[in-house]
Design a protein around this motif. Structure first.
Motif, mmCIF file in Angstrom:
data_model
loop_
_atom_site.group_PDB
_atom_site.id
_atom_site.type_symbol
_atom_site.label_atom_id
_atom_site.label_comp_id
_atom_site.label_asym_id
_atom_site.label_seq_id
_atom_site.Cartn_x
_atom_site.Cartn_y
_atom_site.Cartn_z
ATOM 1 N N ILE A 78 0.842 -1.204 0.000
ATOM 2 C CA ILE A 78 0.000 0.000 0.000
ATOM 3 C C ILE A 78 0.874 1.249 0.000
ATOM 4 O O ILE A 78 0.620 2.215 -0.734
ATOM 5 N N VAL A 79 1.937 1.237 0.810
ATOM 6 C CA VAL A 79 2.875 2.357 0.816
ATOM 7 C C VAL A 79 3.536 2.492 -0.554
ATOM 8 O O VAL A 79 3.682 3.602 -1.091
ATOM 9 N N LYS A 80 3.916 1.367 -1.144
ATOM 10 C CA LYS A 80 4.577 1.392 -2.453
ATOM 11 C C LYS A 80 3.645 1.932 -3.541
ATOM 12 O O LYS A 80 4.055 2.728 -4.394
ATOM 13 N N GLU A 81 2.383 1.512 -3.536
ATOM 14 C CA GLU A 81 1.427 1.987 -4.540
ATOM 15 C C GLU A 81 1.141 3.481 -4.371
ATOM 16 O O GLU A 81 1.024 4.217 -5.356
ATOM 17 N N THR A 82 1.028 3.931 -3.140
ATOM 18 C CA THR A 82 0.786 5.358 -2.894
ATOM 19 C C THR A 82 1.967 6.193 -3.361
ATOM 20 O O THR A 82 1.794 7.253 -3.974
ATOM 21 N N HIS A 83 3.164 5.701 -3.088
ATOM 22 C CA HIS A 83 4.359 6.422 -3.524
ATOM 23 C C HIS A 83 4.462 6.440 -5.053
ATOM 24 O O HIS A 83 4.851 7.459 -5.647
ATOM 25 N N ALA A 95 -4.453 15.134 -3.542
ATOM 26 C CA ALA A 95 -5.826 14.651 -3.332
ATOM 27 C C ALA A 95 -6.036 13.304 -4.022
ATOM 28 O O ALA A 95 -6.677 12.405 -3.467
ATOM 29 N N GLU A 96 -5.497 13.160 -5.228
ATOM 30 C CA GLU A 96 -5.621 11.890 -5.953
ATOM 31 C C GLU A 96 -4.896 10.772 -5.218
ATOM 32 O O GLU A 96 -5.411 9.648 -5.107
ATOM 33 N N CYS A 97 -3.703 11.049 -4.689
ATOM 34 C CA CYS A 97 -2.940 10.028 -3.973
ATOM 35 C C CYS A 97 -3.628 9.629 -2.667
ATOM 36 O O CYS A 97 -3.652 8.448 -2.298
ATOM 37 N N HIS A 98 -4.194 10.604 -1.981
ATOM 38 C CA HIS A 98 -4.903 10.286 -0.737
ATOM 39 C C HIS A 98 -6.169 9.475 -1.035
ATOM 40 O O HIS A 98 -6.531 8.562 -0.271
ATOM 41 N N GLY A 99 -6.848 9.803 -2.146
ATOM 42 C CA GLY A 99 -8.005 9.006 -2.538
ATOM 43 C C GLY A 99 -7.621 7.576 -2.861
ATOM 44 O O GLY A 99 -8.352 6.628 -2.526
ATOM 45 N N LEU A 106 -9.692 0.308 1.928
ATOM 46 C CA LEU A 106 -11.003 -0.348 1.869
ATOM 47 C C LEU A 106 -10.932 -1.686 1.143
ATOM 48 O O LEU A 106 -11.663 -2.625 1.477
ATOM 49 N N ARG A 107 -10.071 -1.784 0.133
ATOM 50 C CA ARG A 107 -9.920 -3.033 -0.604
ATOM 51 C C ARG A 107 -9.411 -4.163 0.296
ATOM 52 O O ARG A 107 -9.609 -5.340 -0.017
ATOM 53 N N HIS A 108 -8.777 -3.808 1.418
ATOM 54 C CA HIS A 108 -8.218 -4.810 2.325
ATOM 55 C C HIS A 108 -8.956 -4.860 3.661
ATOM 56 O O HIS A 108 -8.426 -5.372 4.645
ATOM 57 N N ALA A 109 -10.193 -4.332 3.685
ATOM 58 C CA ALA A 109 -10.944 -4.301 4.946
ATOM 59 C C ALA A 109 -12.350 -4.857 4.826
ATOM 60 O O ALA A 109 -13.034 -5.005 5.841
ATOM 61 N N VAL A 110 -12.793 -5.157 3.613
ATOM 62 C CA VAL A 110 -14.153 -5.650 3.396
ATOM 63 C C VAL A 110 -14.081 -6.991 2.666
ATOM 64 O O VAL A 110 -13.447 -7.093 1.606
#
Length: 218
Positions: A78-83, A95-99, A106-110
């Protein structure tokens, strides 16, 4: 916006995590990460140092939070994808990166296969989100500066029917004409020219001259 994939074992394997967990000190952990992440980079490279610091503290956060190996691999990716989303554009896209981060969490919580899976509890999601905001996004512009090329805008205007040489000559002629037409004002007053309205009152108009004060013509 980038796609938000399921990140289990996407960028780090079980064997990689075992090697990292067996490190006896922070220095040894950094050496293992450096051999794995920055292989081939010149010594002292600024980008390699920033990446090493980013992933070192991400792993420390996971271990201090008591995450399992599966959860650690997800957080790492997740850190790697955000970076990757941050450095994918030289423009300001916080804003796009935070989204994207929110979508990844959410993809890893539901539990909704095959679209998402449940690896984290709501409390753990808040913990990860707070960590990313207080570390990565607080230094977002620094990461952007280090990892993205600098964009310089070189703007020139060329009118239809006028070449660049003609435009330069026309500009220079206009400047020369303004200099030639300019006359130093008479310190006692300024002679009224065509189109000027004479001031009313004998005290303000004398021998074709209009007198001025700091507050305008009087």
């Amino acid at each position: 916006m980038r796609e938000a994939p399921i990140c289990l074992w996407r960028d780090i394997s079980v064997g990689d995590l075992e090697r990292l967990e067996h490190a006896q000190s922070s220095g040894e952990l950094c050496r293992v990460l450096s051999d794995w992440l920055t292989a081939g980079s010149p010594p002292g490279d600024l980008r390699s140092s920033a990446l090493l610091d980013l992933y070192y503290h991400a792993l420390r956060f996971c271990w201090d939070s008591g995450f399992t190996r599966e959860q650690t691999s997800c957080v790492f990716s997740i850190v790697k994808e955000t970076h990757a989303a941050c450095v994918g554009s030289p423009l300001g896209n916080v804003a796009e990166c935070h989204g994207l981060l929110q979508l990844l969490l959410l993809r890893h919580a539901v539990l909704r296969p095959p679209f998402s899976s449940e690896f984290f509890s709501p409390q753990q999601l808040l913990l990860i989100s707070h960590y990313m905001v207080e570390t990565y996004f607080r230094h977002f512009k620094l990461y952007k500066y280090v990892f993205t090329p600098q964009v310089n805008l070189d703007l020139s205007i060329l009118y239809d029917g006028i070449s660049e040489t003609d435009e330069t000559r026309t500009t220079e002629e206009a400047v020369d004409k303004e200099i030639e037409d300019y006359k130093e004002p008479d310190p006692d007053g300024i002679t009224c020219g065509p189109g000027w309205e004479f001031c009313s009152g004998g005290s303000s108009y004398l021998n074709g001259r209009c007198y001025y004060s700091p507050y305008g013509r009087f």
